[in-house]
Structure formats: structure tokens, C-alpha cells
Design a protein around this motif. Structure first.
Motif, PDB file in Angstrom:
ATOM      1  N   ILE A   8       0.861  -1.221  -0.015  1.00  0.00           N
ATOM      2  CA  ILE A   8      -0.287  -0.130  -0.086  1.00  0.00           C
ATOM      3  C   ILE A   8       0.927   1.294  -0.090  1.00  0.00           C
ATOM      4  O   ILE A   8       0.589   2.156  -0.714  1.00  0.00           O
ATOM      5  N   ASN A   9       2.010   1.530   0.888  1.00  0.00           N
ATOM      6  CA  ASN A   9       2.745   2.432   0.939  1.00  0.00           C
ATOM      7  C   ASN A   9       3.394   2.674  -0.353  1.00  0.00           C
ATOM      8  O   ASN A   9       3.632   3.929  -1.032  1.00  0.00           O
ATOM      9  N   GLN A  10       3.914   1.778  -0.904  1.00  0.00           N
ATOM     10  CA  GLN A  10       4.593   1.875  -2.355  1.00  0.00           C
ATOM     11  C   GLN A  10       3.532   2.178  -3.426  1.00  0.00           C
ATOM     12  O   GLN A  10       3.984   3.220  -4.267  1.00  0.00           O
ATOM     13  N   ARG A  11       2.535   1.451  -3.544  1.00  0.00           N
ATOM     14  CA  ARG A  11       1.392   2.138  -4.565  1.00  0.00           C
ATOM     15  C   ARG A  11       0.930   3.670  -4.176  1.00  0.00           C
ATOM     16  O   ARG A  11       0.836   4.293  -5.259  1.00  0.00           O
ATOM     17  N   GLU A  12       0.900   3.985  -3.122  1.00  0.00           N
ATOM     18  CA  GLU A  12       0.654   5.355  -2.724  1.00  0.00           C
ATOM     19  C   GLU A  12       2.114   6.175  -3.223  1.00  0.00           C
ATOM     20  O   GLU A  12       1.453   7.474  -3.778  1.00  0.00           O
ATOM     21  N   TRP A  13       2.911   5.880  -2.995  1.00  0.00           N
ATOM     22  CA  TRP A  13       4.162   6.817  -3.344  1.00  0.00           C
ATOM     23  C   TRP A  13       3.987   6.709  -5.000  1.00  0.00           C
ATOM     24  O   TRP A  13       4.157   7.854  -5.505  1.00  0.00           O
ATOM     25  N   ILE A  14       3.853   5.660  -5.604  1.00  0.00           N
ATOM     26  CA  ILE A  14       3.990   5.701  -6.978  1.00  0.00           C
ATOM     27  C   ILE A  14       2.926   6.605  -7.541  1.00  0.00           C
ATOM     28  O   ILE A  14       3.248   7.415  -8.497  1.00  0.00           O
ATOM     29  N   ALA A  15       1.733   6.319  -7.080  1.00  0.00           N
ATOM     30  CA  ALA A  15       0.575   7.169  -7.557  1.00  0.00           C
ATOM     31  C   ALA A  15       0.782   8.699  -7.517  1.00  0.00           C
ATOM     32  O   ALA A  15       0.399   9.566  -8.268  1.00  0.00           O
ATOM     33  N   ARG A  16       1.411   9.091  -6.253  1.00  0.00           N
ATOM     34  CA  ARG A  16       1.613  10.394  -5.964  1.00  0.00           C
ATOM     35  C   ARG A  16       2.579  10.924  -7.110  1.00  0.00           C
ATOM     36  O   ARG A  16       2.553  12.304  -7.494  1.00  0.00           O
ATOM     37  N   MET A  17       3.742  10.263  -7.035  1.00  0.00           N
ATOM     38  CA  MET A  17       4.788  10.806  -8.145  1.00  0.00           C
ATOM     39  C   MET A  17       4.126  10.789  -9.405  1.00  0.00           C
ATOM     40  O   MET A  17       4.643  11.731 -10.182  1.00  0.00           O
ATOM     41  N   ILE A  18       3.430   9.957 -10.107  1.00  0.00           N
ATOM     42  CA  ILE A  18       2.824  10.164 -11.370  1.00  0.00           C
ATOM     43  C   ILE A  18       1.739  11.297 -11.302  1.00  0.00           C
ATOM     44  O   ILE A  18       1.805  11.880 -12.213  1.00  0.00           O
ATOM     45  N   GLN A  19       1.117  11.673 -10.495  1.00  0.00           N
ATOM     46  CA  GLN A  19       0.070  12.777 -10.179  1.00  0.00           C
ATOM     47  C   GLN A  19       1.103  14.072 -10.384  1.00  0.00           C
ATOM     48  O   GLN A  19       0.546  14.914 -10.906  1.00  0.00           O
ATOM     49  N   GLN A  20       1.998  14.148  -9.553  1.00  0.00           N
ATOM     50  CA  GLN A  20       2.875  15.438  -9.494  1.00  0.00           C
ATOM     51  C   GLN A  20       3.924  15.537 -10.844  1.00  0.00           C
ATOM     52  O   GLN A  20       4.381  16.338 -11.030  1.00  0.00           O
ATOM     53  N   GLN A  21       3.743  14.433 -11.618  1.00  0.00           N
ATOM     54  CA  GLN A  21       4.308  14.434 -12.831  1.00  0.00           C
ATOM     55  C   GLN A  21       5.917  14.436 -12.604  1.00  0.00           C
ATOM     56  O   GLN A  21       6.872  15.259 -13.513  1.00  0.00           O
ATOM     57  N   LEU A  22       6.168  13.556 -11.838  1.00  0.00           N
ATOM     58  CA  LEU A  22       7.687  13.392 -11.353  1.00  0.00           C
ATOM     59  C   LEU A  22       8.121  12.010 -11.639  1.00  0.00           C
ATOM     60  O   LEU A  22       9.201  11.642 -11.952  1.00  0.00           O
ATOM     61  N   LEU A  23       7.164  10.952 -11.918  1.00  0.00           N
ATOM     62  CA  LEU A  23       7.590   9.695 -12.316  1.00  0.00           C
ATOM     63  C   LEU A  23       6.745   9.583 -13.746  1.00  0.00           C
ATOM     64  O   LEU A  23       5.217   9.743 -13.489  1.00  0.00           O
TER      65      LEU A  23
END
Length: 302
Positions: A280-295
Motif C-alpha cells: 500500500i505504501n509503495q502504491r501510494e508513493w507511485i501514484a503520488r509521483m505520477i500525479q505530480q508528474q515526477l514519475l
């Protein structure tokens, strides 16, 4: 301007039918008609290929990368769409007007950052280099354009950039000439991880001294070894951008989860130990980075 995205190729039904019958995937002779075969055969799915060229450097041209695919199913068979692409490629050498395919362009935000000085981490394996081939060409073009316009060198124009490329063996390494020029021409440091522990045969390529090669290692290994560097230069840096090209359920997901683990272990005092590997922690981080257009991910569903 054609931006970075995907090419969707729908193979021609008559050509692919002929190829499938020629390959012996279906024994149709004397058993069923072509019309019956067309009715009963599974629908041919469109194939998606990343755009591998820059429309700034090559206006009006779209390149794609593919590797001839073979597999065993009772006997050796050739990949459906790769065989088709190879076929029309051979046709084009004889008559460019006769070789064509039905294609559509899907636009995507998988593109280099607008700022040339933004730190850039690119991760791919094998033919996953396709979109990064476009990145290198565009970066090289813009570097030259800016240096001519402003009279400054590459180091003052381009930010820190790393291309992390994984291959099974060095004989599979694509675009050697482009990779050899990556540092001098585009300011990109190329790091290659090779699954085999040492060259099993004499490598046909002469690699630039600027390229780092790690035998008996994977991309995940390299990210582990250099986690502090990755965190400081690309994850913690607000201008940093991370790009991943790979399978959504395999290689690509493993690498994005590794980046998440590094970020969570080093970037949060509240997340320690095994919590950094929590799904869950990893998925949340990935989703946040994608949303912020960093990943950014250019991943296939299969």
C-alpha cells in the motif's frame, strides 16, 4: 508537432492470414475454407510501439523499434506483428509505395522535461530503449540548438541525466553508436547491466569509455547499490524526473517499486524497515509521483 506517444499498428487481415497459414499455426488445407478460418480465428489485436524518434530532429518521420520475435509452440513460430513489420520493411526496399501499415498515433505525456537542466533518470531493458532513443535524439538536437544560439557548452545547458539499460548479454545491446555518443552529444551517462557474468562470446561492439558496464547484475541490483545517489539526485530533487519503460506486471513494476522502496526508506522517518516494502505504501508513493508528474511510465499491459 508530433509529441511522444504510442504507435498502434493493426496488421492487414489478408497478409497476416497468409503468414499465419504459412507458419503452420493452423492446418487448414482440406479441412476448412479461408472464409471459415477468418470467422473462427481469434481477432488480431493491435500492437502498441513506443515512438522512437524526435519530431524536432526529424519532422514528418516516426521511427519505431522492434525485435524479431520467435517462440516455440510444438515447433518454432515467428511473432505475428514483428514478422509483418519485417515483411513490409523488406517490401519498402523494392517499392516504398507498396509497403504500408494501418497505424494510429496515441499522444502521451511520456516526454522529456521542458527544462533541459532537469535531472533525468531513464530506466529500460532491451527494446524498452525505444522512447529513450527519442529522448537522446531530442536532447542532442536541443543541446546543439541552444549552444549555437547562446554560445555556451553542453555542461551549462544540460542537467544530470542517466540512462540505466538492462540486457541479457552484450550481443543484444541496441543502438551502440547512439549510446557511445550519449555523453558527449547529449550529456547522458549510460549504465548497462548485463545478466550474464561475463561475455560468453567475443562482444561485437566497441563501447565508449564513458559507458559503465556491470556483468552479473540487474537494474534492481544497481538501484540497490546506488540508492543514496538515486535518492539525492533524482527522487529528493524537486526538478528531478524519473522515466520507466517496461512491462506493467513484470520488469516495469519491479523497478518502480524499487524506486518507491528507496524513497520511503530514505525520505520518511515514519517509514522504516519492512514498511518501505509495504504494498500500500509503495502504491501510494507511485501514484503520488505520477500525479505530480515526477514519475512517468511507458508500460505494456502484457
Amino acid at each position: 508537432r508530433i509529441w511522444f506517444g504510442m504507435i498502434v499498428i493493426q496488421t492487414n487481415i489478408s497478409d497476416t492470414l497468409k503468414m499465419e497459414i504459412d507458419q503452420g499455426e493452423h492446418n487448414v488445407e482440406g479441412k476448412l475454407s479461408i472464409m471459415h478460418f477468418m470467422k473462427e480465428a481469434p481477432k488480431i489485436k493491435p500492437r502498441q510501439y513506443s515512438i522512437a524518434s524526435s519530431s524536432l530532429e526529424s519532422p514528418g518521420v516516426i521511427d519505431i523499434c522492434f525485435r524479431n520475435h520467435s517462440f516455440f509452440s510444438g515447433k518454432m513460430l515467428n511473432g505475428f506483428c514483428t514478422s509483418y513489420l519485417r515483411h513490409i520493411g523488406e517490401q519498402s526496399k523494392v517499392d516504398s509505395t507498396a509497403a504500408c501499415a494501418n497505424v494510429a498515433v496515441r499522444y502521451a505525456n511520456f516526454a522529456p522535461p521542458a527544462r533541459l537542466d532537469s535531472p533525468l533518470l531513464m530506466i529500460a531493458a532491451g527494446s524498452g530503449i525505444a522512447p529513450f532513443r527519442a529522448f537522446l535524439h531530442e536532447r542532442k538536437f536541443l543541446k546543439y540548438k541552444h549552444s549555437v544560439a547562446h554560445g555556451i557548452g553542453v555542461r551549462e545547458i544540460l542537467g544530470d541525466a542517466v540512462l540505466l539499460l538492462g540486457v541479457r548479454c552484450l550481443t543484444e545491446l541496441p543502438y551502440v553508436e547512439l549510446l557511445n555518443q550519449a555523453w558527449e552529444e547529449a550529456g547522458v551517462r549510460v549504465i548497462i547491466t548485463v545478466e550474464e557474468k561475463g561475455p560468453s562470446v567475443q562482444c561485437p561492439h566497441t563501447l565508449s569509455k564513458d559507458i559503465q558496464v556491470h556483468f552479473g547484475a540487474s537494474i534492481l541490483d544497481w538501484l540497490d547499490w546506488h540508492s543514496a545517489e538515486v535518492f539525492a539526485r533524482f527522487i529528493q530533487n524537486e526538478q528531478g524526473r524519473m522515466y520507466m519503460c517496461g512491462g506493467a506486471s513484470g520488469f516495469g513494476m519491479a523497478c518502480t517499486r524499487k524506486l518507491a522502496s528507496i524513497a520511503l526508506r530514505r525520505g520518511s522517518s515514519e517509514i522504516i524497515g519492512s514498511n518501505a516494502d509495504n504494498d500500500i505504501n509503495q502504491r501510494e508513493w507511485i501514484a503520488r509521483m505520477i500525479q505530480q508528474q515526477l514519475l512517468f511510465e511507458d508500460v505494456a499491459d502484457t
